[in-house]
Enzyme design. Structure first.
Site, PDB file in Angstrom:
ATOM      1  N   ASN A  85      21.901   6.119  19.695  1.00 24.84           N
ATOM      2  CA  ASN A  85      22.964   5.569  18.855  1.00 24.84           C
ATOM      3  C   ASN A  85      23.373   6.620  17.819  1.00 24.84           C
ATOM      4  OD1 ASN A  85      24.114   4.301  16.498  1.00 24.84           O
ATOM      5  ND2 ASN A  85      23.591   2.343  17.394  1.00 24.84           N
ATOM      6  N   GLU A  89      28.300  -1.339  20.999  1.00 28.66           N
ATOM      7  CA  GLU A  89      27.814  -2.549  20.326  1.00 28.66           C
ATOM      8  C   GLU A  89      28.962  -3.119  19.515  1.00 28.66           C
ATOM      9  OE1 GLU A  89      23.326  -0.703  19.689  1.00 28.66           O
ATOM     10  OE2 GLU A  89      24.649  -0.992  17.966  1.00 28.66           O
ATOM     11  N   ARG A 118      32.773   1.179   8.983  1.00 24.99           N
ATOM     12  CA  ARG A 118      32.040   1.979   7.991  1.00 24.99           C
ATOM     13  C   ARG A 118      31.503   3.284   8.574  1.00 24.99           C
ATOM     14  NH1 ARG A 118      26.648  -1.701   7.258  1.00 24.99           N
ATOM     15  NH2 ARG A 118      28.179  -3.344   7.029  1.00 24.99           N
ATOM     16  N   THR A 146      22.559  -3.427   8.054  1.00 27.76           N
ATOM     17  CA  THR A 146      22.514  -3.217   9.506  1.00 27.76           C
ATOM     18  C   THR A 146      22.384  -4.588  10.166  1.00 27.76           C
ATOM     19  OG1 THR A 146      21.356  -2.093  11.307  1.00 27.76           O
ATOM     20  CG2 THR A 146      19.990  -2.821   9.493  1.00 27.76           C
ATOM     21  N   THR A 147      22.451  -4.634  11.487  1.00 33.13           N
ATOM     22  CA  THR A 147      22.339  -5.915  12.206  1.00 33.13           C
ATOM     23  C   THR A 147      21.047  -6.620  11.792  1.00 33.13           C
ATOM     24  OG1 THR A 147      23.384  -4.707  14.014  1.00 33.13           O
ATOM     25  CG2 THR A 147      22.589  -6.914  14.511  1.00 33.13           C
ATOM     26  N   HIS A 149      28.323   1.649  17.603  1.00 30.76           N
ATOM     27  CA  HIS A 149      28.610   0.291  17.122  1.00 30.76           C
ATOM     28  C   HIS A 149      29.914   0.348  16.342  1.00 30.76           C
ATOM     29  CE1 HIS A 149      26.900  -3.543  14.929  1.00 30.76           C
ATOM     30  NE2 HIS A 149      28.183  -3.663  15.219  1.00 30.76           N
ATOM     31  N   HIS A 156      16.213  -1.708  17.907  1.00 31.83           N
ATOM     32  CA  HIS A 156      16.372  -1.962  16.464  1.00 31.83           C
ATOM     33  C   HIS A 156      15.093  -1.634  15.701  1.00 31.83           C
ATOM     34  CE1 HIS A 156      17.799  -3.307  12.646  1.00 31.83           C
ATOM     35  NE2 HIS A 156      18.977  -3.521  13.170  1.00 31.83           N
ATOM     36  N   GLY A 157      15.213  -0.629  14.862  1.00 37.23           N
ATOM     37  CA  GLY A 157      14.090  -0.247  14.013  1.00 37.23           C
ATOM     38  C   GLY A 157      12.995   0.519  14.741  1.00 37.23           C
ATOM     39  N   GLU A 211      19.241  -7.626  25.454  1.00 38.03           N
ATOM     40  CA  GLU A 211      18.603  -6.628  24.597  1.00 38.03           C
ATOM     41  C   GLU A 211      17.776  -7.401  23.566  1.00 38.03           C
ATOM     42  OE1 GLU A 211      20.931  -3.390  22.965  1.00 38.03           O
ATOM     43  OE2 GLU A 211      19.455  -3.090  21.358  1.00 38.03           O
ATOM     44  N   ARG A 228      32.424  11.997   3.487  1.00 34.85           N
ATOM     45  CA  ARG A 228      33.448  12.927   3.007  1.00 34.85           C
ATOM     46  C   ARG A 228      34.810  12.690   3.658  1.00 34.85           C
ATOM     47  NH1 ARG A 228      32.156  18.108   0.374  1.00 34.85           N
ATOM     48  NH2 ARG A 228      30.709  17.381  -1.208  1.00 34.85           N
ATOM     49  N   ASP A 282      25.754   6.269  15.464  1.00 34.75           N
ATOM     50  CA  ASP A 282      26.488   5.701  14.313  1.00 34.75           C
ATOM     51  C   ASP A 282      26.320   6.535  13.043  1.00 34.75           C
ATOM     52  OD1 ASP A 282      27.076   3.587  15.966  1.00 34.75           O
ATOM     53  OD2 ASP A 282      25.850   2.119  14.902  1.00 34.75           O
ATOM     54  N   HIS A 283      25.083   7.000  12.817  1.00 39.41           N
ATOM     55  CA  HIS A 283      24.826   7.618  11.508  1.00 39.41           C
ATOM     56  C   HIS A 283      25.232   9.089  11.429  1.00 39.41           C
ATOM     57  CE1 HIS A 283      23.553   3.848  10.116  1.00 39.41           C
ATOM     58  NE2 HIS A 283      22.664   3.736  11.086  1.00 39.41           N
ATOM     59  N   ARG A 331      32.133  -1.394  14.027  1.00 41.59           N
ATOM     60  CA  ARG A 331      32.067  -2.542  13.112  1.00 41.59           C
ATOM     61  C   ARG A 331      33.453  -2.918  12.618  1.00 41.59           C
ATOM     62  NH1 ARG A 331      27.753  -4.441  10.455  1.00 41.59           N
ATOM     63  NH2 ARG A 331      25.741  -3.693  11.192  1.00 41.59           N
TER      64      ARG A 331
HETATM   65  N1  PXP Z   1      20.467  -2.202  19.235  1.00 37.84           N
HETATM   66  C1  PXP Z   1      21.383  -2.927  18.537  1.00 37.84           C
HETATM   67  C2  PXP Z   1      21.996  -4.103  19.215  1.00 37.84           C
HETATM   68  C3  PXP Z   1      21.778  -2.561  17.237  1.00 37.84           C
HETATM   69  O1  PXP Z   1      22.692  -3.285  16.584  1.00 37.84           O
HETATM   70  C4  PXP Z   1      21.207  -1.395  16.667  1.00 37.84           C
HETATM   71  C5  PXP Z   1      21.673  -0.952  15.319  1.00 37.84           C
HETATM   72  O2  PXP Z   1      23.009  -0.522  15.403  1.00 37.84           O
HETATM   73  C6  PXP Z   1      20.278  -0.665  17.418  1.00 37.84           C
HETATM   74  C7  PXP Z   1      19.899  -1.108  18.696  1.00 37.84           C
HETATM   75  C8  PXP Z   1      19.652   0.590  16.912  1.00 37.84           C
HETATM   76  O3  PXP Z   1      18.889   0.306  15.789  1.00 37.84           O
HETATM   77  P1  PXP Z   1      18.279   1.523  14.946  1.00 37.84           P
HETATM   78  O4  PXP Z   1      19.438   2.264  14.374  1.00 37.84           O
HETATM   79  O5  PXP Z   1      17.447   0.819  13.904  1.00 37.84           O
HETATM   80  O6  PXP Z   1      17.477   2.351  15.891  1.00 37.84           O
END
Ligand code: PXP
Length: 238
Positions: A8, A71, A50, A101-102, A44, A192-193, A152, A19, A10-11, A46
């Site tokens: 993922n 996502e 963001r 976060t979710t 993801h 997740h996490g 998932e 910026r 996203d970050h 959103r």
């Molecule tokens: N799976 C889903 C459905 C999520 O929403 C997220 C967070 O965007 C992740 C996995 C990944 O989570 P993490 O960024 O904590 O690894």
């Protein structure tokens, strides 16, 4: 068999949005992640945009040959965007405006016309559709009835559990939920996490096909580089 790794990114976009610039580039991140062993790129989109923007998905689709997993919330806006952006698969997740976060999986009742319509619509266009669920047997049965092809399982409670006993309890819930997912003949994903310290027991669950991981990989990448961070995680999944 090695469990697939969805990275993922996203970050990467979170950092860029700090910026409102063009760096760091999500296309470059996708290329590096894939070259280090990622099996797919996860983003993801959103409602508040963001981090990931529509243009990130369009550019990764156009400029990188890879499997894209999107996502998104189960809303009409996102349904239309998925049809436009054409990811290979989508995961429907709950989303609320103020969450960092979710916050967990979807809560499903037996009947949900919006969800089943979205699942049907996206599946008929060739996209895989998964639902993000807590390890709750009733939610899993309801997801099956709604027509999802993949579950998932949310690992948030497991990842946040404190102490060996609590973690084992949460792991057991995920293991039991996984048996049910396989019994229903659905594909099994999780995420997740998850990080470098807690991922192995989840990767070892029988039938686990794919783990979607973002924050821990991008955090580690700050110190060791994205390539090392992805290959390090991938080696823990085999
Ligand atoms: N799976 C889903 C459905 C999520 O929403 C997220 C967070 O965007 C992740 C996995 C990944 O989570 P993490 O960024 O904590 O690894």
């Amino acid at each position: 068999m090695s469990v697939k790794l969805g990275v993922n990114i996203d970050h990467i976009a979170t950092l860029r949005q700090a910026r409102m610039d063009s760096n760091p580039d999500t296309v470059e991140a996708a290329r590096v992640a894939l070259s280090a062993g990622a099996d797919m790129i996860v983003m993801h989109l959103r409602k508040d945009r963001r981090h990931i923007q529509e243009s990130d998905i369009e550019r990764v689709r156009r400029e990188v040959r890879c499997y894209i997993h999107l996502e998104m919330a189960a809303t009409e806006e996102m349904e239309k965007l998925a049809i436009k952006l054409r990811p290979d698969s989508v995961c429907l997740v709950p989303e609320s405006p103020d969450e960092v976060t979710t916050q967990g999986g979807l809560k499903l009742s037996g009947k949900n016309d919006t969800l089943s319509r979205i699942i049907k619509n996206l599946s008929s266009r060739g996209m895989g559709v998964s639902l993000f669920l807590d390890p709750d047997p009733q939610d899993i049965r309801n997801a099956y009835k709604l027509g999802a092809d993949t579950i998932e399982i949310c690992t948030k409670a497991y990842a946040e559990s404190w102490g060996k006993k609590n973690q084992e309890k949460e792991l057991e819930k995920i293991q039991l939920a996984s048996y049910l997912v396989k019994e229903l003949n659905l594909s099994l994903h999780s995420g997740h996490g998850l990080d470098y310290y807690n991922v192995s027991p989840i990767a070892k669950i029988e039938g686990m096909e794919c783990l979607n991981i973002g924050f821990s990989i991008i955090s580690r990448a700050v110190f060791v580089g994205l390539k090392n961070a992805v290959s390090g995680m991938k080696s823990l999944l085999s």
